[in-house]
Design a protein around this motif. Sequence first.
Motif, PDB file in Angstrom:
ATOM      1  N   VAL A 297      -0.577   7.573  -8.692  1.00 20.56           N
ATOM      2  CA  VAL A 297      -0.734   6.949  -7.384  1.00 20.56           C
ATOM      3  C   VAL A 297      -1.780   5.858  -7.548  1.00 20.56           C
ATOM      4  CG1 VAL A 297      -1.293   7.341  -4.972  1.00 20.56           C
ATOM      5  CG2 VAL A 297      -0.223   9.157  -6.291  1.00 20.56           C
ATOM      6  N   ARG A 298      -1.485   4.653  -7.047  1.00 22.16           N
ATOM      7  CA  ARG A 298      -2.356   3.503  -7.277  1.00 22.16           C
ATOM      8  C   ARG A 298      -2.594   2.738  -5.985  1.00 22.16           C
ATOM      9  NH1 ARG A 298      -2.238  -0.442 -12.243  1.00 22.16           N
ATOM     10  NH2 ARG A 298      -3.355  -2.179 -11.351  1.00 22.16           N
ATOM     11  N   LEU A 299      -3.847   2.309  -5.765  1.00 19.82           N
ATOM     12  CA  LEU A 299      -4.217   1.484  -4.619  1.00 19.82           C
ATOM     13  C   LEU A 299      -5.032   0.307  -5.130  1.00 19.82           C
ATOM     14  CD1 LEU A 299      -4.505   1.014  -1.512  1.00 19.82           C
ATOM     15  CD2 LEU A 299      -6.616   2.322  -1.665  1.00 19.82           C
ATOM     16  N   VAL A 300      -4.533  -0.902  -4.910  1.00 16.92           N
ATOM     17  CA  VAL A 300      -5.246  -2.122  -5.286  1.00 16.92           C
ATOM     18  C   VAL A 300      -5.867  -2.691  -4.019  1.00 16.92           C
ATOM     19  CG1 VAL A 300      -5.049  -4.422  -6.278  1.00 16.92           C
ATOM     20  CG2 VAL A 300      -3.637  -2.576  -7.160  1.00 16.92           C
ATOM     21  N   CYS A 301      -7.177  -2.849  -4.019  1.00 15.19           N
ATOM     22  CA  CYS A 301      -7.889  -3.362  -2.845  1.00 15.19           C
ATOM     23  C   CYS A 301      -7.738  -4.886  -2.773  1.00 15.19           C
ATOM     24  CB  CYS A 301      -9.353  -2.990  -2.919  1.00 15.19           C
ATOM     25  SG  CYS A 301      -9.639  -1.228  -3.029  1.00 15.19           S
ATOM     26  N   PRO A 302      -7.403  -5.415  -1.593  1.00 10.33           N
ATOM     27  CA  PRO A 302      -7.216  -6.863  -1.486  1.00 10.33           C
ATOM     28  C   PRO A 302      -8.545  -7.617  -1.504  1.00 10.33           C
ATOM     29  CG  PRO A 302      -6.934  -5.830   0.648  1.00 10.33           C
ATOM     30  CD  PRO A 302      -7.129  -4.724  -0.333  1.00 10.33           C
TER      31      PRO A 302
ATOM     32  N   PRO B  50      -9.702   1.486   5.946  1.00 15.82           N
ATOM     33  CA  PRO B  50      -9.997   2.910   5.766  1.00 15.82           C
ATOM     34  C   PRO B  50      -8.756   3.782   5.910  1.00 15.82           C
ATOM     35  CG  PRO B  50     -11.622   1.912   7.207  1.00 15.82           C
ATOM     36  CD  PRO B  50     -10.551   0.883   6.971  1.00 15.82           C
ATOM     37  N   ALA B  51      -7.795   3.349   6.716  1.00 15.46           N
ATOM     38  CA  ALA B  51      -6.560   4.117   6.870  1.00 15.46           C
ATOM     39  C   ALA B  51      -5.759   4.134   5.557  1.00 15.46           C
ATOM     40  CB  ALA B  51      -5.708   3.530   7.990  1.00 15.46           C
ATOM     41  N   LYS B  52      -5.769   3.028   4.814  1.00 15.44           N
ATOM     42  CA  LYS B  52      -5.070   2.997   3.522  1.00 15.44           C
ATOM     43  C   LYS B  52      -5.756   3.909   2.508  1.00 15.44           C
ATOM     44  CE  LYS B  52      -2.797  -1.469   3.585  1.00 15.44           C
ATOM     45  NZ  LYS B  52      -2.635  -2.748   2.896  1.00 15.44           N
ATOM     46  N   VAL B  53      -7.092   3.932   2.533  1.00 12.86           N
ATOM     47  CA  VAL B  53      -7.820   4.817   1.625  1.00 12.86           C
ATOM     48  C   VAL B  53      -7.543   6.269   1.990  1.00 12.86           C
ATOM     49  CG1 VAL B  53     -10.105   5.500   0.799  1.00 12.86           C
ATOM     50  CG2 VAL B  53      -9.595   3.093   1.179  1.00 12.86           C
ATOM     51  N   ASP B  54      -7.517   6.573   3.305  1.00 15.74           N
ATOM     52  CA  ASP B  54      -7.206   7.933   3.748  1.00 15.74           C
ATOM     53  C   ASP B  54      -5.801   8.345   3.309  1.00 15.74           C
ATOM     54  OD1 ASP B  54      -9.672   8.235   4.940  1.00 15.74           O
ATOM     55  OD2 ASP B  54      -8.978   7.616   6.926  1.00 15.74           O
ATOM     56  N   ALA B  55      -4.841   7.449   3.456  1.00 14.77           N
ATOM     57  CA  ALA B  55      -3.468   7.754   3.042  1.00 14.77           C
ATOM     58  C   ALA B  55      -3.383   7.941   1.527  1.00 14.77           C
ATOM     59  CB  ALA B  55      -2.523   6.652   3.493  1.00 14.77           C
ATOM     60  N   PHE B  56      -4.110   7.112   0.776  1.00 10.09           N
ATOM     61  CA  PHE B  56      -4.120   7.220  -0.680  1.00 10.09           C
ATOM     62  C   PHE B  56      -4.696   8.564  -1.122  1.00 10.09           C
ATOM     63  CE2 PHE B  56      -6.736   6.667  -4.525  1.00 10.09           C
ATOM     64  CZ  PHE B  56      -5.740   6.426  -5.436  1.00 10.09           C
TER      65      PHE B  56
END
Length: 160
Positions: A7-12, A138-144
Amino acid sequence: MSVTEKVRLVCPLGRKHAELWGGAALVVLGVVCVAAGATHWANLALGGLLVVGGLALSWHGSRFRPPVLEIDAQEFRYTRGRYVVRIPFSDIGSYYVLPGRTRSLGLCDATGRPRLFPSVEGRRAGRPYLPLTGLTSPAKVDAFMSSAGIPPRDRSITSG
């Protein structure tokens, strides 16, 4: 708490996008300036300066590396340029997101104590958080984190 896929999240990065688009706009403006008055030396000089400035701005913007959060079955990984933090997935108990102009991610161990990380800037002081970007929701971090099965830290004072 088992993750079968990565699972990957790239911060804009807003500054990166602004410099890339601004540089492209300066290059286009320089080409238009040269094309509009190619017979006069002032238009050629101004157009050349705009093109060189736009290329330099685009190059500088392309060098920014956004923070990346990754979780797989074995570990949690935070990467920001050459700065890499690797934590075994089993050592993470909970997380919290610090609000502010530049958001940050804090990780806690199983007992609820915040983990300390070496400073991103190379200073000697340790930090209890990993810096993200101001555009990171913060919602994207919570979902991640919830997709990985890591619960948020309960910040309430009362029990229950």
